[in-house]
Design a protein around this motif. Structure first.
Motif, PDB file in Angstrom:
ATOM      1  N   SER A  45      -5.019  -5.667  35.538  1.00 23.50           N
ATOM      2  CA  SER A  45      -4.754  -5.398  34.128  1.00 23.50           C
ATOM      3  C   SER A  45      -5.622  -4.248  33.615  1.00 23.50           C
ATOM      4  O   SER A  45      -6.681  -3.964  34.164  1.00 23.50           O
ATOM      5  N   ASP A  46      -5.141  -3.594  32.572  1.00 26.80           N
ATOM      6  CA  ASP A  46      -5.879  -2.490  31.950  1.00 26.80           C
ATOM      7  C   ASP A  46      -6.862  -3.043  30.933  1.00 26.80           C
ATOM      8  O   ASP A  46      -6.520  -3.920  30.134  1.00 26.80           O
ATOM      9  N   LYS A  47      -8.069  -2.486  30.927  1.00 33.71           N
ATOM     10  CA  LYS A  47      -9.040  -2.921  29.931  1.00 33.71           C
ATOM     11  C   LYS A  47      -8.745  -2.265  28.585  1.00 33.71           C
ATOM     12  O   LYS A  47      -8.486  -1.069  28.496  1.00 33.71           O
ATOM     13  N   ILE A  48      -8.815  -3.073  27.537  1.00 35.25           N
ATOM     14  CA  ILE A  48      -8.721  -2.578  26.173  1.00 35.25           C
ATOM     15  C   ILE A  48     -10.121  -2.613  25.574  1.00 35.25           C
ATOM     16  O   ILE A  48     -10.754  -3.671  25.524  1.00 35.25           O
ATOM     17  N   TYR A  49     -10.614  -1.473  25.139  1.00 31.57           N
ATOM     18  CA  TYR A  49     -11.952  -1.384  24.552  1.00 31.57           C
ATOM     19  C   TYR A  49     -11.907  -1.894  23.106  1.00 31.57           C
ATOM     20  O   TYR A  49     -11.029  -1.516  22.336  1.00 31.57           O
ATOM     21  N   VAL A  50     -12.869  -2.737  22.783  1.00 29.10           N
ATOM     22  CA  VAL A  50     -12.931  -3.332  21.439  1.00 29.10           C
ATOM     23  C   VAL A  50     -13.987  -2.613  20.613  1.00 29.10           C
ATOM     24  O   VAL A  50     -15.183  -2.671  20.914  1.00 29.10           O
ATOM     25  N   PHE A  51     -13.521  -1.934  19.582  1.00 30.35           N
ATOM     26  CA  PHE A  51     -14.361  -1.169  18.653  1.00 30.35           C
ATOM     27  C   PHE A  51     -14.436  -2.012  17.384  1.00 30.35           C
ATOM     28  O   PHE A  51     -13.453  -2.140  16.647  1.00 30.35           O
ATOM     29  N   ASP A  52     -15.593  -2.604  17.119  1.00 28.03           N
ATOM     30  CA  ASP A  52     -15.724  -3.482  15.950  1.00 28.03           C
ATOM     31  C   ASP A  52     -16.283  -2.697  14.764  1.00 28.03           C
ATOM     32  O   ASP A  52     -17.347  -2.079  14.863  1.00 28.03           O
ATOM     33  N   VAL A  68      -9.031  -0.522  20.471  1.00 33.46           N
ATOM     34  CA  VAL A  68      -8.557  -1.114  19.219  1.00 33.46           C
ATOM     35  C   VAL A  68      -9.730  -1.211  18.255  1.00 33.46           C
ATOM     36  O   VAL A  68     -10.832  -1.597  18.629  1.00 33.46           O
ATOM     37  N   GLU A  69      -9.492  -0.839  16.999  1.00 33.65           N
ATOM     38  CA  GLU A  69     -10.539  -0.889  15.986  1.00 33.65           C
ATOM     39  C   GLU A  69     -10.242  -2.083  15.080  1.00 33.65           C
ATOM     40  O   GLU A  69      -9.192  -2.141  14.415  1.00 33.65           O
ATOM     41  N   VAL A  70     -11.181  -3.029  15.055  1.00 32.62           N
ATOM     42  CA  VAL A  70     -10.919  -4.352  14.492  1.00 32.62           C
ATOM     43  C   VAL A  70     -12.132  -4.850  13.704  1.00 32.62           C
ATOM     44  O   VAL A  70     -13.229  -4.294  13.798  1.00 32.62           O
ATOM     45  N   THR A  71     -11.924  -5.924  12.952  1.00 35.79           N
ATOM     46  CA  THR A  71     -13.022  -6.587  12.257  1.00 35.79           C
ATOM     47  C   THR A  71     -12.915  -8.089  12.448  1.00 35.79           C
ATOM     48  O   THR A  71     -11.829  -8.625  12.678  1.00 35.79           O
ATOM     49  N   MET A  72     -14.043  -8.772  12.327  1.00 39.47           N
ATOM     50  CA  MET A  72     -14.037 -10.231  12.345  1.00 39.47           C
ATOM     51  C   MET A  72     -13.308 -10.739  11.102  1.00 39.47           C
ATOM     52  O   MET A  72     -13.506 -10.231   9.991  1.00 39.47           O
ATOM     53  N   ASN A  73     -12.447 -11.700  11.292  1.00 40.18           N
ATOM     54  CA  ASN A  73     -11.679 -12.339  10.212  1.00 40.18           C
ATOM     55  C   ASN A  73     -10.701 -11.384   9.542  1.00 40.18           C
ATOM     56  O   ASN A  73     -10.111 -11.717   8.517  1.00 40.18           O
ATOM     57  N   GLY A  74     -10.547 -10.168  10.095  1.00 42.49           N
ATOM     58  CA  GLY A  74      -9.617  -9.209   9.524  1.00 42.49           C
ATOM     59  C   GLY A  74     -10.057  -8.637   8.192  1.00 42.49           C
ATOM     60  O   GLY A  74      -9.246  -8.096   7.432  1.00 42.49           O
ATOM     61  N   ILE A  75     -11.365  -8.721   7.885  1.00 43.47           N
ATOM     62  CA  ILE A  75     -11.843  -8.213   6.599  1.00 43.47           C
ATOM     63  C   ILE A  75     -11.804  -6.692   6.586  1.00 43.47           C
ATOM     64  O   ILE A  75     -11.782  -6.051   7.639  1.00 43.47           O
ATOM     65  N   GLY A  76     -11.797  -6.117   5.391  1.00 40.36           N
ATOM     66  CA  GLY A  76     -11.810  -4.668   5.296  1.00 40.36           C
ATOM     67  C   GLY A  76     -11.239  -4.178   3.986  1.00 40.36           C
ATOM     68  O   GLY A  76     -10.861  -4.958   3.110  1.00 40.36           O
TER      69      GLY A  76
END
Length: 512
Positions: free
Chosen positions: A2-9, A225-233
């Motif tokens: 599988s391809d790695k997806i980098y997680v940018f928090d 992927v650029e993400v946040t905990m709980n989808g806040i923003g």
């Protein structure tokens, strides 16, 4: 393979842009350390030039965290980039995140510029940043509404100027998943030097499609992927870290993975919620309190027979201790029997139907069925373990340290204690803790107005943790301190019943 997806928090940057959710430097460092343990690849620690506090936060996080890349946001302005590089000088692995608007909306109305001038600024900023730090990410702001041919030209130009990552944001949450996926696919197929950089996606949730758009981006070539905990923003929020991670983990056939330790998701979700003073909506996917709760009789029966009937994710996989079988008037015999056994009542099969009819009548009347209701239904006595509020007195104001004296009735004995706190509610709960002599952690505290006006009745909802078990309590009163004390005592009473029931297993028949 599988391809790695980098997680940018970006919880500590975009997530912190929510009104009322600002964090101190110490709080940011604490969350950053937990994000490191979670396994994120990049932490966007802040926007250094925006304030001295943000600059200091980026610097302290750079010192405290060693594994993830630490990233600082800038505009395509040399001074921004210089300040970011200075803030990041202690980072083991540093990244500057610079960029500029790419849509004609931004070019014309935000920058009063032209496409050619914007490209020149993008190239100049990327080269300047690359001279200071080797890892440069460029964001094409409002790419979701940008002309696709111009966007491809911008991406090609900044990669040639030295960008190692190019961020394609749906800044306004405008795109449909198919359209956003096609946009990423176009770039992958029409930018000749696209193989020299990682394509990242940063989606907002204005139309509720941030997660779907991010998945579409991955399926068409994005690898960060650029993400946040709980989808806040900002505004309606960002793509939720926990949703993306668990989608990829659940759908292994897609062929992607992250390095996130999913068992650490729930506790970090609670920490972010608590520190940012932003409650998690009850039905939030993965981390909401109802995410693994079942109240329909059909669903409860299916889950009790085999969790896979209605749960595609095991609660334990995200760090939730267990699922919840909630008793309501919609519950069936299987759910009732499950809770009776939990309380120590082993009911003969032929008597369960009679008990169930009484339970339905009680559920229609009370709505919220507690353990003590079931004990009464079974003819049990609850006085010995029931904790009652006798009196609560508080002192607070701007010139005194808040304190509270609480008196409780426990097993017929009145016991009082006094404690101080950061407010009258905190002091009251600490006084109760002194009386019960149990370590109880408050995980969720919500206040809801029942109608309107300053004299309104308030409803308090609490979730507390005791030795790994979650308990809920509700309290209603015109005085918010009393409502909070009632909710806390309601949760503690459930602990008392649970402990007592485990000691007294009885075989029961229906009471007359």
């Amino acid at each position: 393979m599988s391809d790695k997806i980098y997680v940018f928090d970006t919880t500590l940057r975009d997530g912190e842009q929510v009104p009322g959710c600002q964090l101190s430097t110490g709080e940011k460092v604490e969350i950053a350390k937990e994000l490191e343990l979670l396994g994120v690849d990049v932490i966007e620690a802040g926007f250094p030039i925006s304030s001295p506090g943000d600059f200091q936060s980026v610097r302290e996080i750079s010192k405290a965290v060693s594994e993830p890349i630490i990233c600082g946001l800038t505009r395509s302005v040399e001074k921004d980039i210089e300040v970011a590089a200075d803030a990041l000088k202690y980072a083991k692995r540093a990244r500057i995140h610079t960029g500029i608007g790419s849509s004609d909306f931004h070019i014309k109305y935000k920058f009063n510029s032209t496409r050619d001038q914007i490209i020149e600024r993008a190239i100049r900023a990327t080269k300047f940043a690359r001279n200071l730090i080797d890892d440069v990410e460029f964001y094409c702001e409002d790419a979701g509404r940008a002309d696709i041919e111009f966007l491809a030209r911008m991406v090609e130009s900044v990669i040639a100027a030295g960008a190692t990552v190019v961020n394609i944001p749906d800044t306004t949450g405008y795109c449909l998943p198919e359209d956003f996926g096609n946009k990423i696919a176009y770039l992958m197929n029409h930018v000749p030097n696209i193989d020299k950089a990682i394509i990242s996606v940063h989606c907002h949730n204005d139309l509720g499609m941030a997660t779907a758009n991010t998945i579409a981006g991955i399926q068409n070539g994005a690898r960060q992927v650029e993400v946040t905990m709980n989808g806040i923003g900002e505004r309606a929020g960002n793509t939720s870290l926990e949703e993306i991670v668990m989608i990829l983990k659940t759908h292994k056939q897609m062929g992607y993975h992250t390095d996130i330790d999913s068992k650490k998701i729930y506790l970090l979700s609670l920490l972010v919620s608590k520190m940012m003073r932003m409650p998690i909506q009850a039905n939030k996917a993965i981390v909401g309190r109802n995410a693994f709760a079942h109240s329909s009789g059909i669903h409860q029966d299916g889950v009790l027979k085999n969790k896979d009937n209605y749960e595609i994710i095991a609660p334990e996989d995200v760090g939730v201790p267990n699922n919840s079988i909630i008793l309501t008037a919609r519950s069936g015999k299987a759910a009732l029997n499950y809770h009776l056994k939990r309380l120590g009542y082993y009911v003969e099969k032929e008597t369960l139907a009679e008990i169930y009819h009484k339970f339905l009548a009680l559920a229609d009347k009370n709505k919220d069925i507690k353990d003590e209701d079931l004990i009464k239904l079974m003819g049990g006595k609850i006085v010995d373990s029931h904790i009652e509020i006798v009196d609560v007195k508080v002192i607070c104001g701007n010139s005194v340290e808040p304190s509270a004296t609480v008196e409780l009735l426990i097993q017929g004995e009145k016991i009082a204690a006094t404690a101080t706190g950061n407010g009258p509610i905190n002091a009251s709960l600490r006084a109760i803790d002194k009386i019960i002599k149990e370590k109880v952690s408050l995980d969720e505290f919500l206040v809801q107005a029942m109608s309107k006006g300053s004299s309104d009745t308030g409803k308090v909802h609490m979730r507390v943790d005791h030795k790994g078990f979650m308990y809920y309590g509700f309290g209603v009163d015109e005085d918010i301190v009393m409502a909070s004390v009632k909710a806390y005592i309601a949760a503690i009473n459930k602990m008392a019943f649970f402990k007592k029931a485990k000691k007294h297993h009885v075989r029961a028949t229906a009471t007359k």
